[in-house]
Motif scaffolding. Structure first.
Motif, mmCIF file in Angstrom:
data_model
loop_
_atom_site.group_PDB
_atom_site.id
_atom_site.type_symbol
_atom_site.label_atom_id
_atom_site.label_comp_id
_atom_site.label_asym_id
_atom_site.label_seq_id
_atom_site.Cartn_x
_atom_site.Cartn_y
_atom_site.Cartn_z
ATOM 1 N N ARG A 71 0.590 -1.289 -0.146
ATOM 2 C CA ARG A 71 0.051 0.232 -0.813
ATOM 3 C C ARG A 71 0.884 1.481 -0.098
ATOM 4 N N ALA A 72 2.099 1.282 0.600
ATOM 5 C CA ALA A 72 2.425 2.298 0.479
ATOM 6 C C ALA A 72 3.649 2.439 -0.539
ATOM 7 N N GLY A 73 3.707 1.347 -0.979
ATOM 8 C CA GLY A 73 4.828 1.781 -2.694
ATOM 9 C C GLY A 73 3.867 2.192 -3.439
ATOM 10 N N LEU A 74 2.546 1.536 -3.356
ATOM 11 C CA LEU A 74 1.532 1.628 -4.507
ATOM 12 C C LEU A 74 0.808 3.654 -4.436
ATOM 13 N N SER A 75 0.803 4.025 -2.843
ATOM 14 C CA SER A 75 1.010 5.113 -2.650
ATOM 15 C C SER A 75 1.775 6.284 -3.194
ATOM 16 N N TRP A 76 3.448 5.948 -3.373
ATOM 17 C CA TRP A 76 3.917 6.264 -3.674
ATOM 18 C C TRP A 76 4.167 6.433 -5.047
ATOM 19 N N ALA A 77 4.267 5.823 -5.541
ATOM 20 C CA ALA A 77 4.098 5.373 -7.331
ATOM 21 C C ALA A 77 3.331 6.247 -7.809
ATOM 22 N N LYS A 78 2.231 6.375 -7.395
ATOM 23 C CA LYS A 78 0.813 7.472 -7.393
ATOM 24 C C LYS A 78 0.986 8.581 -7.677
ATOM 25 N N ALA A 79 1.617 8.854 -6.780
ATOM 26 C CA ALA A 79 1.822 10.275 -6.151
ATOM 27 C C ALA A 79 3.456 11.025 -6.918
ATOM 28 N N GLN A 80 3.774 10.298 -7.338
ATOM 29 C CA GLN A 80 4.956 10.419 -8.432
ATOM 30 C C GLN A 80 4.332 10.323 -9.909
ATOM 31 N N ASP A 81 3.364 10.100 -9.876
ATOM 32 C CA ASP A 81 2.226 10.019 -11.848
ATOM 33 C C ASP A 81 3.203 8.788 -12.098
ATOM 34 N N TYR A 82 3.456 7.717 -11.777
ATOM 35 C CA TYR A 82 4.276 7.184 -12.340
ATOM 36 C C TYR A 82 3.366 5.825 -13.165
ATOM 37 N N GLN A 83 4.003 5.511 -13.790
ATOM 38 C CA GLN A 83 2.548 4.124 -14.946
ATOM 39 C C GLN A 83 3.244 2.955 -14.421
ATOM 40 N N ILE A 84 1.955 1.944 -13.327
ATOM 41 C CA ILE A 84 2.691 0.594 -12.444
ATOM 42 C C ILE A 84 2.109 -0.209 -12.770
ATOM 43 N N THR A 85 3.667 -1.019 -12.894
ATOM 44 C CA THR A 85 3.294 -2.798 -13.467
ATOM 45 C C THR A 85 3.284 -3.617 -12.408
ATOM 46 N N ALA A 86 3.023 -5.289 -11.913
ATOM 47 C CA ALA A 86 4.285 -5.702 -11.171
ATOM 48 C C ALA A 86 4.097 -7.084 -11.621
ATOM 49 N N THR A 87 5.921 -7.331 -11.797
ATOM 50 C CA THR A 87 6.027 -9.417 -12.208
ATOM 51 C C THR A 87 5.366 -9.494 -11.141
ATOM 52 N N CYS A 88 5.735 -8.964 -9.594
ATOM 53 C CA CYS A 88 4.672 -9.454 -8.561
ATOM 54 C C CYS A 88 3.711 -9.662 -8.142
ATOM 55 N N TRP A 89 3.149 -11.090 -8.301
ATOM 56 C CA TRP A 89 1.794 -12.236 -7.690
ATOM 57 C C TRP A 89 1.527 -11.515 -6.822
ATOM 58 N N TYR A 90 2.146 -10.575 -5.400
ATOM 59 C CA TYR A 90 0.881 -10.387 -4.363
ATOM 60 C C TYR A 90 0.274 -8.828 -5.045
ATOM 61 N N VAL A 91 2.057 -8.007 -5.438
ATOM 62 C CA VAL A 91 1.458 -6.658 -5.930
ATOM 63 C C VAL A 91 -0.118 -6.691 -6.844
ATOM 64 N N GLU A 92 0.474 -7.443 -7.957
ATOM 65 C CA GLU A 92 -0.718 -7.540 -8.825
ATOM 66 C C GLU A 92 -2.119 -8.021 -8.330
ATOM 67 N N LYS A 93 -2.701 -8.104 -7.087
ATOM 68 C CA LYS A 93 -3.324 -8.588 -6.688
ATOM 69 C C LYS A 93 -4.138 -7.454 -6.314
ATOM 70 N N PHE A 94 -3.676 -6.216 -5.946
ATOM 71 C CA PHE A 94 -3.844 -4.917 -5.637
ATOM 72 C C PHE A 94 -4.345 -3.933 -6.500
ATOM 73 N N LEU A 95 -3.669 -4.345 -7.401
ATOM 74 C CA LEU A 95 -3.701 -3.845 -9.074
ATOM 75 C C LEU A 95 -4.651 -3.691 -9.433
ATOM 76 N N LYS A 96 -5.508 -4.957 -9.233
ATOM 77 C CA LYS A 96 -6.117 -5.697 -10.039
ATOM 78 C C LYS A 96 -7.944 -5.104 -9.075
ATOM 79 N N LYS A 97 -7.276 -4.763 -8.296
ATOM 80 C CA LYS A 97 -8.998 -4.497 -7.138
ATOM 81 C C LYS A 97 -8.823 -3.365 -7.789
ATOM 82 N N ARG A 98 -8.077 -2.326 -7.850
ATOM 83 C CA ARG A 98 -8.650 -0.869 -8.311
ATOM 84 C C ARG A 98 -8.920 -0.800 -9.032
#
Length: 98
Positions: A71-98
């Motif tokens: 949650r902290a990593g995604l929040s920071w990346a969003k605040a930086q206006d980065y395009q976000i992707t994930a090769t980590c399956w755990y992070v991918e779960k959070f991205l799919k919920k959005r």
């Protein structure tokens, strides 16, 4: 006389180490990490960040630490206006919920 006790959670401090490209939580001598890398994508107008790995040592598992890191990593990346992707399956779960 009545007594009531409740377990108290230890304070968790997170560190963002931009040079090592990771978010880190250290507790009881153990370190949990969320690692990322920046990807080259000339076709994209935004810088692309790939959350590549989440690791929580066995002694810290089941405490919600991985979720806090993500949650902290995604929040920071969003605040930086980065395009976000994930090769980590755990992070991918959070991205799919959005």
């Amino acid at each position: 006389m009545s007594t009531y006790s409740q377990p108290i959670k230890k304070a968790i401090f997170m560190q963002h180490d931009e040079q090592a490209q990771c978010f880190r939580i250290e507790q009881d001598g153990e370190i949990a990490l969320l690692e990322y890398v920046f990807l080259d994508d000339p076709a994209n107008l935004k810088q692309v960040i790939d959350f590549k790995s989440t690791f929580v040592p066995p002694a810290l598992r089941g405490k919600g630490i991985a979720e806090q890191l993500v949650r902290a990593g995604l929040s920071w990346a969003k605040a930086q206006d980065y395009q976000i992707t994930a090769t980590c399956w755990y992070v991918e779960k959070f991205l799919k919920k959005r």
